[in-house]
Design a protein around this motif. Structure first.
Motif, PDB file in Angstrom:
ATOM      1  N   MET A 225      64.113  37.189  28.971  1.00 34.67           N
ATOM      2  CA  MET A 225      63.016  38.076  29.352  1.00 34.67           C
ATOM      3  C   MET A 225      61.840  37.279  29.949  1.00 34.67           C
ATOM      4  SD  MET A 225      62.222  41.228  29.506  1.00 34.67           S
ATOM      5  CE  MET A 225      60.798  42.264  29.754  1.00 34.67           C
ATOM      6  N   THR A 226      61.576  36.106  29.365  1.00 31.19           N
ATOM      7  CA  THR A 226      60.491  35.264  29.866  1.00 31.19           C
ATOM      8  C   THR A 226      60.768  34.824  31.302  1.00 31.19           C
ATOM      9  OG1 THR A 226      60.025  34.461  27.641  1.00 31.19           O
ATOM     10  CG2 THR A 226      59.181  33.163  29.469  1.00 31.19           C
TER      11      THR A 226
ATOM     12  N   ALA B 286      60.196  37.736  33.667  1.00 34.78           N
ATOM     13  CA  ALA B 286      58.765  37.953  33.839  1.00 34.78           C
ATOM     14  C   ALA B 286      58.178  36.921  34.799  1.00 34.78           C
ATOM     15  CB  ALA B 286      58.054  37.882  32.490  1.00 34.78           C
TER      16      ALA B 286
ATOM     17  N   THR C  24      52.870  53.964  22.472  1.00 34.10           N
ATOM     18  CA  THR C  24      52.107  52.740  22.237  1.00 34.10           C
ATOM     19  C   THR C  24      50.662  53.079  21.883  1.00 34.10           C
ATOM     20  OG1 THR C  24      53.467  51.572  23.865  1.00 34.10           O
ATOM     21  CG2 THR C  24      51.382  50.538  23.254  1.00 34.10           C
TER      22      THR C  24
ATOM     23  N   LYS D 271      44.412  38.088  22.301  1.00 37.24           N
ATOM     24  CA  LYS D 271      45.769  38.193  21.760  1.00 37.24           C
ATOM     25  C   LYS D 271      45.888  37.460  20.430  1.00 37.24           C
ATOM     26  CE  LYS D 271      50.099  38.971  21.282  1.00 37.24           C
ATOM     27  NZ  LYS D 271      50.531  40.284  20.809  1.00 37.24           N
TER      28      LYS D 271
ATOM     29  N   LEU E 243      50.991  44.937  24.731  1.00 34.80           N
ATOM     30  CA  LEU E 243      50.960  44.651  26.165  1.00 34.80           C
ATOM     31  C   LEU E 243      50.526  45.869  26.982  1.00 34.80           C
ATOM     32  CD1 LEU E 243      51.610  42.533  28.338  1.00 34.80           C
ATOM     33  CD2 LEU E 243      53.953  43.389  28.356  1.00 34.80           C
TER      34      LEU E 243
ATOM     35  N   LEU F  36      51.811  43.107  33.976  1.00 35.20           N
ATOM     36  CA  LEU F  36      52.677  43.220  32.795  1.00 35.20           C
ATOM     37  C   LEU F  36      53.423  41.912  32.564  1.00 35.20           C
ATOM     38  CD1 LEU F  36      54.179  46.838  33.035  1.00 35.20           C
ATOM     39  CD2 LEU F  36      52.658  45.962  31.268  1.00 35.20           C
ATOM     40  N   CYS F  37      53.939  41.363  33.655  1.00 34.66           N
ATOM     41  CA  CYS F  37      54.653  40.075  33.553  1.00 34.66           C
ATOM     42  C   CYS F  37      53.705  38.959  33.128  1.00 34.66           C
ATOM     43  CB  CYS F  37      55.300  39.725  34.900  1.00 34.66           C
ATOM     44  SG  CYS F  37      56.695  40.782  35.367  1.00 34.66           S
TER      45      CYS F  37
ATOM     46  N   TYR G 178      50.666  39.115  31.570  1.00 38.76           N
ATOM     47  CA  TYR G 178      50.154  39.252  30.204  1.00 38.76           C
ATOM     48  C   TYR G 178      51.265  39.020  29.181  1.00 38.76           C
ATOM     49  CZ  TYR G 178      45.507  40.893  31.567  1.00 38.76           C
ATOM     50  OH  TYR G 178      44.237  40.962  32.072  1.00 38.76           O
ATOM     51  N   TYR G 179      52.489  39.389  29.548  1.00 37.73           N
ATOM     52  CA  TYR G 179      53.624  39.109  28.670  1.00 37.73           C
ATOM     53  C   TYR G 179      53.798  37.596  28.516  1.00 37.73           C
ATOM     54  CZ  TYR G 179      58.458  38.684  27.063  1.00 37.73           C
ATOM     55  OH  TYR G 179      59.595  38.336  26.363  1.00 37.73           O
TER      56      TYR G 179
ATOM     57  N   GLN H 240      51.091  36.116  26.334  1.00 29.78           N
ATOM     58  CA  GLN H 240      51.334  36.385  24.917  1.00 29.78           C
ATOM     59  C   GLN H 240      52.463  35.524  24.360  1.00 29.78           C
ATOM     60  OE1 GLN H 240      51.897  40.607  24.442  1.00 29.78           O
ATOM     61  NE2 GLN H 240      49.833  41.111  25.124  1.00 29.78           N
ATOM     62  N   LYS H 241      53.447  35.222  25.200  1.00 29.78           N
ATOM     63  CA  LYS H 241      54.613  34.461  24.735  1.00 29.78           C
ATOM     64  C   LYS H 241      54.419  32.947  24.815  1.00 29.78           C
ATOM     65  CE  LYS H 241      57.329  37.846  23.567  1.00 29.78           C
ATOM     66  NZ  LYS H 241      57.785  38.015  22.164  1.00 29.78           N
TER      67      LYS H 241
END
Length: 298
Positions: A1-2, A5, A54, A175, A182, A233-234, A236-237, A240-241
């Protein structure tokens, strides 16, 4: 997923700079275009939050962050960026903007009370040197009457980069403290930025009109769906990761693609000195991700 993104953000922002240029070429004020863009993003993200159930209501501790995240990441940096395209090619803006990875590190060190690492000093040096090499051909070959415009455009691009970097720092800090979902982050920030942009347009007296040309509508839709929703979205994801600094690793990819696009549609010329400058900038960005044991060789 990373990895997905990372690829999604790189591609989305590679073409967003030229889409920005297409919108500025319209008779519509850039601030109006930005309001259309982020108001649409806010509505679509709100629907997405409702579908996925959400959390929408922000915590009290989140407000202090998102008031400034919306102002920096979703409002001021884009206003500056849109106006910058009037003075320099969009690909050139992308290259300067890519240095936000370095300024993000600097903000993190300054505001978190940490010592600035050796790699930040090295990457800043190579980044600044590369920037000089990169912009010099544009100053040298411009007519004297246009040199001021180019210098002003470069200054705006640097300011845009700094504003965006500060916003990234706030996103990561929020975060860590609040663990904001997200979808909630994008919805809240885009909604607040719409309010900011509405007030700015009323202050400037801009008219809320619409350009129905294919060029404008197409670029606006791209900015809404790909450069805003998909890209943020990508991004900020990834923040966060893997953190704000590593999330900016896409800066090694999208500037080069953006320059190629500029060479086709904006008559941007690759010079030997300019390519050397781009190589130094990419080296500066790469240094940010090298292990400390490799930095020691310098």
């Amino acid at each position: 997923m990373t990895l997905l993104a990372f690829i999604g953000m790189s591609l989305a922002w590679s073409f967003s700079w030229f889409a920005m240029k297409l919108q500025v070429d319209s008779f519509i004020a850039p601030e109006i275009s930005l309001f259309y863009r982020f108001f649409a993003v806010a509505i679509l993200m709100l629907i997405l939050c409702l579908i996925t159930k959400t959390r929408l209501k922000p915590f009290r501790s989140e407000w202090k962050y998102f008031v400034f995240i919306a102002l920096t990441n979703f409002c001021l940096n884009f206003i500056i960026g849109y106006h910058t395209t009037k003075y320099i090619p969009s690909g050139m803006i992308a290259v300067i903007f890519s240095l936000s990875i370095i300024t993000s590190e600097i903000f993190k060190a300054l505001f978190d009370g940490k010592t600035i690492e050796k790699k930040i000093i090295l990457s800043s040096f190579f980044g600044f040197l590369g920037l000089l090499f990169f912009i010099f051909p544009n100053l040298k070959f411009q007519k004297e009457s246009q040199i001021f415009d180019v210098v002003f455009g470069i200054s705006l691009a640097i300011l845009m980069m700094i504003v965006f970097s500060f916003g990234n720092y706030l996103v990561e800090k929020n975060k860590r403290q609040n663990h904001t979902p997200l979808f909630t982050s994008i919805t809240f920030a885009s909604s607040l930025s719409s309010i900011y942009l509405l007030l700015i347009n009323f202050i400037f007296g801009n008219k809320f009109v619409m350009d129905f040309s294919l060029k404008y509508v197409g670029s606006l839709l791209y900015q809404i769906f790909f450069a805003s929703i998909v890209a943020f979205l990508c991004f900020y994801y990834l923040i966060q990761k893997i953190g704000a600094v590593k999330a900016s690793y896409t800066a090694l990819i999208y500037p080069t693609i953006a320059l190629i696009i500029s060479s086709f549609f904006e008559n941007f010329e690759f010079t030997i000195m300019g390519c050397a400058g781009l190589a130094l900038i990419l080296l500066a960005l790469a240094l940010e991700f090298m292990p400390k044991k490799f930095i020691k060789i310098f």
